[in-house]
Structures are given as C-alpha cells and as structure tokens.
Design a protein around this motif. Structure first.
Motif, PDB file in Angstrom:
ATOM      1  N   TYR A  74     -23.513  12.297  10.500  1.00  0.00           N
ATOM      2  CA  TYR A  74     -23.953  12.630   9.140  1.00  0.00           C
ATOM      3  C   TYR A  74     -23.034  13.719   8.588  1.00  0.00           C
ATOM      4  N   PHE A  75     -22.555  13.580   7.375  1.00  0.00           N
ATOM      5  CA  PHE A  75     -21.727  14.635   6.794  1.00  0.00           C
ATOM      6  C   PHE A  75     -22.172  14.930   5.369  1.00  0.00           C
ATOM      7  N   VAL A  76     -21.900  16.163   4.953  1.00  0.00           N
ATOM      8  CA  VAL A  76     -22.260  16.577   3.593  1.00  0.00           C
ATOM      9  C   VAL A  76     -21.014  16.805   2.729  1.00  0.00           C
ATOM     10  N   HIS A  77     -19.831  16.914   3.374  1.00  0.00           N
ATOM     11  CA  HIS A  77     -18.584  17.094   2.628  1.00  0.00           C
ATOM     12  C   HIS A  77     -17.560  16.058   3.075  1.00  0.00           C
ATOM     13  N   THR A  78     -16.878  15.459   2.132  1.00  0.00           N
ATOM     14  CA  THR A  78     -15.724  14.634   2.470  1.00  0.00           C
ATOM     15  C   THR A  78     -14.571  15.573   2.853  1.00  0.00           C
ATOM     16  N   LYS A  79     -13.538  15.029   3.454  1.00  0.00           N
ATOM     17  CA  LYS A  79     -12.367  15.848   3.799  1.00  0.00           C
ATOM     18  C   LYS A  79     -11.736  16.444   2.546  1.00  0.00           C
ATOM     19  N   GLU A  80     -11.723  15.683   1.473  1.00  0.00           N
ATOM     20  CA  GLU A  80     -11.145  16.171   0.219  1.00  0.00           C
ATOM     21  C   GLU A  80     -11.945  17.354  -0.321  1.00  0.00           C
ATOM     22  N   GLU A  81     -13.264  17.262  -0.269  1.00  0.00           N
ATOM     23  CA  GLU A  81     -14.109  18.370  -0.740  1.00  0.00           C
ATOM     24  C   GLU A  81     -13.910  19.602   0.127  1.00  0.00           C
ATOM     25  N   ALA A  82     -13.873  19.418   1.446  1.00  0.00           N
ATOM     26  CA  ALA A  82     -13.689  20.546   2.355  1.00  0.00           C
ATOM     27  C   ALA A  82     -12.341  21.221   2.118  1.00  0.00           C
ATOM     28  N   SER A  83     -11.304  20.435   1.889  1.00  0.00           N
ATOM     29  CA  SER A  83      -9.974  20.992   1.613  1.00  0.00           C
ATOM     30  C   SER A  83     -10.006  21.888   0.374  1.00  0.00           C
ATOM     31  N   LYS A  84     -10.724  21.434  -0.624  1.00  0.00           N
ATOM     32  CA  LYS A  84     -10.842  22.215  -1.855  1.00  0.00           C
ATOM     33  C   LYS A  84     -11.493  23.563  -1.585  1.00  0.00           C
ATOM     34  N   PHE A  85     -12.486  23.606  -0.725  1.00  0.00           N
ATOM     35  CA  PHE A  85     -13.168  24.868  -0.421  1.00  0.00           C
ATOM     36  C   PHE A  85     -12.248  25.835   0.328  1.00  0.00           C
ATOM     37  N   PHE A  86     -11.424  25.330   1.229  1.00  0.00           N
ATOM     38  CA  PHE A  86     -10.476  26.193   1.933  1.00  0.00           C
ATOM     39  C   PHE A  86      -9.483  26.818   0.951  1.00  0.00           C
ATOM     40  N   LEU A  87      -9.061  26.038  -0.029  1.00  0.00           N
ATOM     41  CA  LEU A  87      -8.122  26.543  -1.032  1.00  0.00           C
ATOM     42  C   LEU A  87      -8.793  27.570  -1.930  1.00  0.00           C
ATOM     43  N   GLU A  88     -10.023  27.329  -2.322  1.00  0.00           N
ATOM     44  CA  GLU A  88     -10.771  28.290  -3.137  1.00  0.00           C
ATOM     45  C   GLU A  88     -10.980  29.602  -2.369  1.00  0.00           C
ATOM     46  N   GLN A  89     -11.224  29.486  -1.076  1.00  0.00           N
ATOM     47  CA  GLN A  89     -11.392  30.679  -0.261  1.00  0.00           C
ATOM     48  C   GLN A  89     -10.126  31.538  -0.285  1.00  0.00           C
ATOM     49  N   ALA A  90      -8.971  30.896  -0.150  1.00  0.00           N
ATOM     50  CA  ALA A  90      -7.705  31.630  -0.159  1.00  0.00           C
ATOM     51  C   ALA A  90      -7.496  32.363  -1.478  1.00  0.00           C
ATOM     52  N   LYS A  91      -7.956  31.774  -2.569  1.00  0.00           N
ATOM     53  CA  LYS A  91      -7.766  32.367  -3.888  1.00  0.00           C
ATOM     54  C   LYS A  91      -8.800  33.450  -4.205  1.00  0.00           C
ATOM     55  N   ALA A  92      -9.822  33.560  -3.355  1.00  0.00           N
ATOM     56  CA  ALA A  92     -10.926  34.484  -3.640  1.00  0.00           C
ATOM     57  C   ALA A  92     -10.600  35.931  -3.293  1.00  0.00           C
ATOM     58  N   THR A  93      -9.515  36.167  -2.558  1.00  0.00           N
ATOM     59  CA  THR A  93      -9.214  37.525  -2.121  1.00  0.00           C
ATOM     60  C   THR A  93      -7.720  37.804  -2.151  1.00  0.00           C
ATOM     61  N   HIS A  94      -7.387  39.068  -2.388  1.00  0.00           N
ATOM     62  CA  HIS A  94      -5.995  39.515  -2.277  1.00  0.00           C
ATOM     63  C   HIS A  94      -5.752  40.175  -0.928  1.00  0.00           C
ATOM     64  N   LEU A  95      -6.805  40.295  -0.130  1.00  0.00           N
ATOM     65  CA  LEU A  95      -6.712  40.968   1.163  1.00  0.00           C
ATOM     66  C   LEU A  95      -6.295  39.997   2.264  1.00  0.00           C
ATOM     67  N   PRO A  96      -5.673  40.508   3.335  1.00  0.00           N
ATOM     68  CA  PRO A  96      -5.503  39.667   4.514  1.00  0.00           C
ATOM     69  C   PRO A  96      -6.873  39.228   5.015  1.00  0.00           C
ATOM     70  N   TYR A  97      -6.977  37.990   5.505  1.00  0.00           N
ATOM     71  CA  TYR A  97      -8.255  37.557   6.068  1.00  0.00           C
ATOM     72  C   TYR A  97      -8.023  36.723   7.312  1.00  0.00           C
ATOM     73  N   ILE A  98      -8.929  36.875   8.259  1.00  0.00           N
ATOM     74  CA  ILE A  98      -8.826  36.191   9.545  1.00  0.00           C
ATOM     75  C   ILE A  98     -10.133  35.459   9.814  1.00  0.00           C
ATOM     76  N   PHE A  99     -10.037  34.404  10.604  1.00  0.00           N
ATOM     77  CA  PHE A  99     -11.210  33.592  10.890  1.00  0.00           C
ATOM     78  C   PHE A  99     -11.870  34.009  12.202  1.00  0.00           C
ATOM     79  N   LEU A 100     -13.185  33.952  12.227  1.00  0.00           N
ATOM     80  CA  LEU A 100     -13.941  34.086  13.464  1.00  0.00           C
ATOM     81  C   LEU A 100     -14.238  32.688  13.975  1.00  0.00           C
TER      82      LEU A 100
END
Length: 324
Positions: free
Chosen positions: A222-248
């Motif tokens: 079962y999925f709630v996001h297509t790969k295309e939708e998920a890709s868009k969210f990763f790109l929006e995340q990158a644009k949300a900050t000017h700071l370095p960010y790391i993943f947990l």
C-alpha cells in the motif's frame, strides 16, 4: 565575530575530507535501554549501556567523521573514540513527559553548553519534537526554548545542531499510514521555521520528508505517494532552508536507508550528510546480550564497519558538500 569563527573551526572537525557529515549516533538512552531489555528479559542497567556505547565508539569511529554521544554515559565512550573523529554531545533529556501535553523539551539538569564544550564537544545537539500545527501556547514555549539554546551556543562559539522530529498532536502513532500523508508538509514547514536567524541554528538534523515505506515501489504494498510525488517533496525540503541539513536514519534497515539517500539525490535533494545510529549498530544489541562483549566487538569490527563503509560510499555518491 570571534564566536562564528570558532564555530567554523569546530564544524571542520565534524565533516570528512569531502565536507560531508558522515557521523555516527549513539546518544540513545531510553531507546537503547529498551532494546537491551528486550533481549535480556529484564531491565538493562547503566553498566551495560556504558559498555555497549564504548564498544560502538571504539570499533566504528575510525570510519566516521564524528560521533554523537550523550553526557550521561559519555566518559567511557568519548575516551574510546578515534582521536581524529569529531565529537557532538546531546543536550536534551531523553524522551518527554507523557502526562503533559505538547511533548515539551527539557535539558539535562547538570549540563550547560559551556561544560559540554569543556568536556571536548565540537557541537551541541538538541532534539525537539515539533508539530507545526500545534497551538501557539505549546509552540511558543518551544520557540523560546530553542532561542535560549541558540544564544548559549553562540556565546560559547559552539555549533548548534537542532534535531527536529515531526508529529501530529491529534494522532497516537507517527509512523501510521494516516500520518504518512501529513508528514511531508510538517517536516518541510518546521525546517523553514527553525531556519530563521533568531534561533542561531548551524545545522539541521532532520527526517526525510516522506515515510519511504509508503512510497510507490518501497516497503509496503500500500502506498500514499507515487515516486514523482515523493521526489517533489525532497526538492521542496531542499528549498525550505538555507542551512546545512543532514538526515537521521530513524532506525530503518540499512539498505532501505541507502536507497532513500539515492532517491533523495535523484530528486534534487542537497542534503549534506547523515547522523546515523541504529541502522548501523542495532543488530549488535542482541549479540551483546546473548554472546557478550568479545563477540560484539568482533561483529562491530566486521559487519558494523562494513555498514559504515557502505554508507560512506553512498554518501560520496549522493550528499552535497557543506558550503560555509
């Protein structure tokens, strides 16, 4: 300002030769105790936590750019790390008071940024649970709390790593399917909020913006996001900050985490590395309980190091160098 210069000097000790954070986390306290207790059949004690952390630090830091420890069990593990590995200390109390609304943060009572710095820290890390949609009565307290820590770090010239964990105050389980649809917006919005200069954050430690188990082709049927939708969210995340960010890593299985980093890169994410814990060493917990110290050291030095080395290889292919 001299304090900003000091921060940069410390940050250089936390990233690798490619200016990427390839850091290891073993600051878990309550979570690690529960893991040990599960295999032991009775409550794990302080000595067992200290010994396990010592093993992780002594065996895995030769391949990590930095290690995150907690002040409560820090001394043995900090002294065991590779001398060239940077050091972060957690500043928060583990967990939160479940009898009080809002998952409010708290500090370790005998700690300050000053004494963490005196203990050898190259950075201070603080974990904050945050729901962008919580009422102002709750979130206003959290904003003021982070402002104080940011000012304290600025005064001491020590980098401030803010770890943000999203949740929905109307839901019980944050990894449930019904939260998966809400997570992207909450993660992205809170990153933008705490990127404001007033908080004096230097690096954000954050979740990936989607639960990959609910992305088409990953994990669950079962999925709630297509790969295309998920890709868009990763790109929006990158644009949300000017700071370095790391993943947990959020405790996900290692191969899924590697695949997630590759997916992030392909989507246009500009993340600057990871601060990864359980995905690297969690399988060693059962060995520690059932087979003892020597067997755990052997596993860490073999399988654990392989995981770190594989992660470093993936990071070299996917993470963006810090631009400071």
């Amino acid at each position: 300002m001299r304090s900003m210069s000091n921060k940069k000097d410390h940050l250089k000790k936390l990233w690798n030769e490619d200016k990427i954070f390839a850091a290891l986390a073993i600051d878990q306290r309550g979570a690690l105790q529960k893991m040990l207790t599960k295999f032991k059949g009775e409550e794990a004690n302080k000595k067992e936590l200290e010994e396990f952390k010592w093993i992780v630090s002594s065996q895995l830091t030769q391949d990590a750019s930095a290690i995150l420890l907690d002040p409560e069990y820090r001394l043995p593990a900090a002294s065991a790390k590779n001398k060239n590995t940077g050091l972060l200390f957690a500043y928060e109390k583990t967990g939160y008071d479940q009898t009080v609304a809002g998952r409010l943060p708290d500090l370790l009572p005998r700690c300050s940024v000053k004494n963490l710095k005196e203990a050898g820290a190259n950075a201070c890390k603080f974990l904050l649970y945050y729901d962008i949609d919580e009422r102002e009565e709750i979130n206003g307290q959290k904003h003021a709390f982070i402002e104080r820590i940011g000012s304290e770090c600025l005064a001491e010239g020590l980098p401030f790593f803010l770890e943000l964990i999203s949740y929905d105050h109307t839901l019980i389980e944050s990894d449930a399917k019904d939260y998966a649809t809400k997570k992207p917006r909450k993660v992205i919005k809170m990153m933008g909020k705490f990127s404001e200069n007033r908080f004096n954050v230097d690096v954000l430690k954050v979740e990936v913006p989607v639960n990959m188990n609910y992305v088409e082709g990953y994990g669950e049927e079962y999925f709630v996001h297509t790969k295309e939708e998920a890709s868009k969210f990763f790109l929006e995340q990158a644009k949300a900050t000017h700071l370095p960010y790391i993943f947990l890593s959020a405790g996900v299985e290692a191969n899924l985490f590697y695949d997630t980093l590759r997916f992030a890169k392909a989507a246009g994410s500009t993340f600057n590395g990871v601060l990864c814990g359980r995905a690297t060493w969690s399988q060693g917990v059962e060995i520690f309980v059932k087979k003892g110290k020597a067997a755990t050291i052997a596993w860490m030095n073999n399988e654990g190091r392989k995981k770190i080395q594989q992660l470093n290889k993936v990071l070299k292919e996917t993470a963006s160098p810090v631009k400071i």
